[in-house]
Design a protein around this motif. Structure first.
Motif, PDB file in Angstrom:
ATOM      1  N   LYS A 259       4.474  -3.628   4.459  1.00 43.64           N
ATOM      2  CA  LYS A 259       5.754  -3.799   3.772  1.00 43.64           C
ATOM      3  C   LYS A 259       6.281  -2.465   3.273  1.00 43.64           C
ATOM      4  O   LYS A 259       7.474  -2.155   3.414  1.00 43.64           O
ATOM      5  CB  LYS A 259       5.603  -4.775   2.602  1.00 43.64           C
ATOM      6  CG  LYS A 259       6.907  -5.052   1.870  1.00 43.64           C
ATOM      7  CD  LYS A 259       6.710  -6.084   0.759  1.00 43.64           C
ATOM      8  CE  LYS A 259       8.033  -6.363   0.046  1.00 43.64           C
ATOM      9  NZ  LYS A 259       7.860  -7.376  -1.027  1.00 43.64           N
ATOM     10  N   THR A 260       5.391  -1.658   2.713  1.00 42.62           N
ATOM     11  CA  THR A 260       5.801  -0.345   2.209  1.00 42.62           C
ATOM     12  C   THR A 260       6.177   0.584   3.356  1.00 42.62           C
ATOM     13  O   THR A 260       7.110   1.386   3.243  1.00 42.62           O
ATOM     14  CB  THR A 260       4.676   0.276   1.368  1.00 42.62           C
ATOM     15  OG1 THR A 260       4.315  -0.629   0.315  1.00 42.62           O
ATOM     16  CG2 THR A 260       5.118   1.601   0.760  1.00 42.62           C
TER      17      THR A 260
ATOM     18  N   THR B  67       9.656  -0.422   4.341  1.00 43.44           N
ATOM     19  CA  THR B  67      10.616  -0.006   3.329  1.00 43.44           C
ATOM     20  C   THR B  67      10.969   1.473   3.463  1.00 43.44           C
ATOM     21  O   THR B  67      12.112   1.878   3.239  1.00 43.44           O
ATOM     22  CB  THR B  67      10.057  -0.274   1.918  1.00 43.44           C
ATOM     23  OG1 THR B  67       9.826  -1.677   1.761  1.00 43.44           O
ATOM     24  CG2 THR B  67      11.016   0.207   0.842  1.00 43.44           C
TER      25      THR B  67
END
Length: 320
Positions: free
Chosen positions: A243-244, A247
């Motif tokens: 997820k990071t 992002t």
């Protein structure tokens, strides 16, 4: 033996040429003459362009070889031209394909008999991320059609080692050599599996010498990313979850050769090589691949998408 290599001046082809020479064989390469050529003097050079069809392969006329190794066939038109031109004049046609032919790359593990993607039409010439696998499926089909039992298909995984101008695997050995905190994808438990180009080359020689038919996955040792960091000498990787990564816009270009084990391409890091091992594939220790790649890449001036400045900025935002 007299061996013809279609391609041969770059990376994988260069290793295959050198492996045949090391085994005492005579090597001829057919190239367009557009790439930097640092092959040994013992190699005979012919010039041609399969994109021009039969007319582009006139240099092959009235010649015979014990085997042909096709390293540079990406489109059906190219492979149809060379396979037809060499029919009856080579004893074996070895086609270097790819694991990207598989229709279910999320499958664990990936084996040679797994379903393949639908073949591309023979008039498709644009090679892209979407067409690459289907084009290779069609190329494989052409080779089987023309040569029957007198062909061998090799499906390499990501290939690594010296002369790797793709700037994929070398990113990691060069990044480790720079030192400092290293942004590492995942949590360390995903798998990394590559094939050393020299292992692929030696196996190519073996199937030609042994007259081995069939289709073989060319994959190397499967290790965790945590172990890979250890191989590279990275003592404190900063693991960043998917997820990071998303992002921060970090994908396969910024962090090459990483695939999440649970992603749509996860099976590409779980490619079964049992058939090739039984036929004589030998594997280089991952530490040796890393060391030798770095020895070459340190003077190769490769350019990477993820710059040191951008990496430092992301690490700072994560508190790393």
């Amino acid at each position: 033996m007299n061996i013809l290599i279609l391609g041969g001046t770059q990376f994988v082809g260069r290793h295959i040429v050198e492996a045949f020479l090391d085994s005492g064989h005579k090597v001829t390469v057919l190239t367009r003459g557009k790439s930097k050529d640092e092959l040994p003097e013992a190699v005979k050079h012919l010039h041609g362009d399969r994109n021009e069809g039969a007319a582009g392969l006139s240099a092959l006329e009235d010649r015979e070889w014990d085997a042909c190794v096709d390293v540079s066939g990406y489109t059906p038109q190219q492979v149809r031209a060379s396979a037809s031109a060499l029919q009856g004049r080579v004893g074996r046609y070895v086609f270097v394909s790819t694991v990207s032919v598989y229709a279910e790359p999320e499958r664990h593990p990936v084996r040679e008999d797994d379903p393949l993607s639908a073949p591309a039409a023979e008039d498709v010439t644009e090679v892209s991320g979407k067409t690459y696998g289907p084009l290779k499926v069609t190329c494989e089909n052409i080779v089987h059609e023309v040569y029957g039992e007198h062909c061998t298909v090799l499906r390499p995984q990501i290939v690594a080692g010296p002369f790797d101008h793709t700037a994929r695997y070398p990113y990691w050995v060069d990044r480790a050599a720079r030192g400092g905190q290293v942004l590492a994808p995942g949590d360390g438990q995903d798998s990394l599996q590559i094939i050393d180009a020299r292992d692929l080359a030696r196996f190519t020689v073996k199937v030609v010498e042994d007259g081995t038919d069939g289709t073989f996955n060319m994959s190397g040792p499967r290790i965790s990313w945590a172990d890979f960091m250890g191989v590279l000498g990275v003592s404190g990787p900063v693991w960043v979850n998917s997820k990071t990564l998303e992002t921060n816009g970090l994908g396969s270009r910024e962090l090459p050769v990483y695939l999440s084990a649970h992603g749509e391409q996860g099976g590409m890091m779980d490619v079964d090589n049992a058939r090739a091992m039984a036929a004589g594939l030998t594997l280089t220790d991952p530490a040796t691949t890393a060391r030798d790649t770095r020895e070459w890449s340190k003077d190769a001036d490769l350019q990477y998408t993820l710059t040191p400045e951008r990496e430092a900025e992301i690490l700072a935002s994560l508190g790393g």
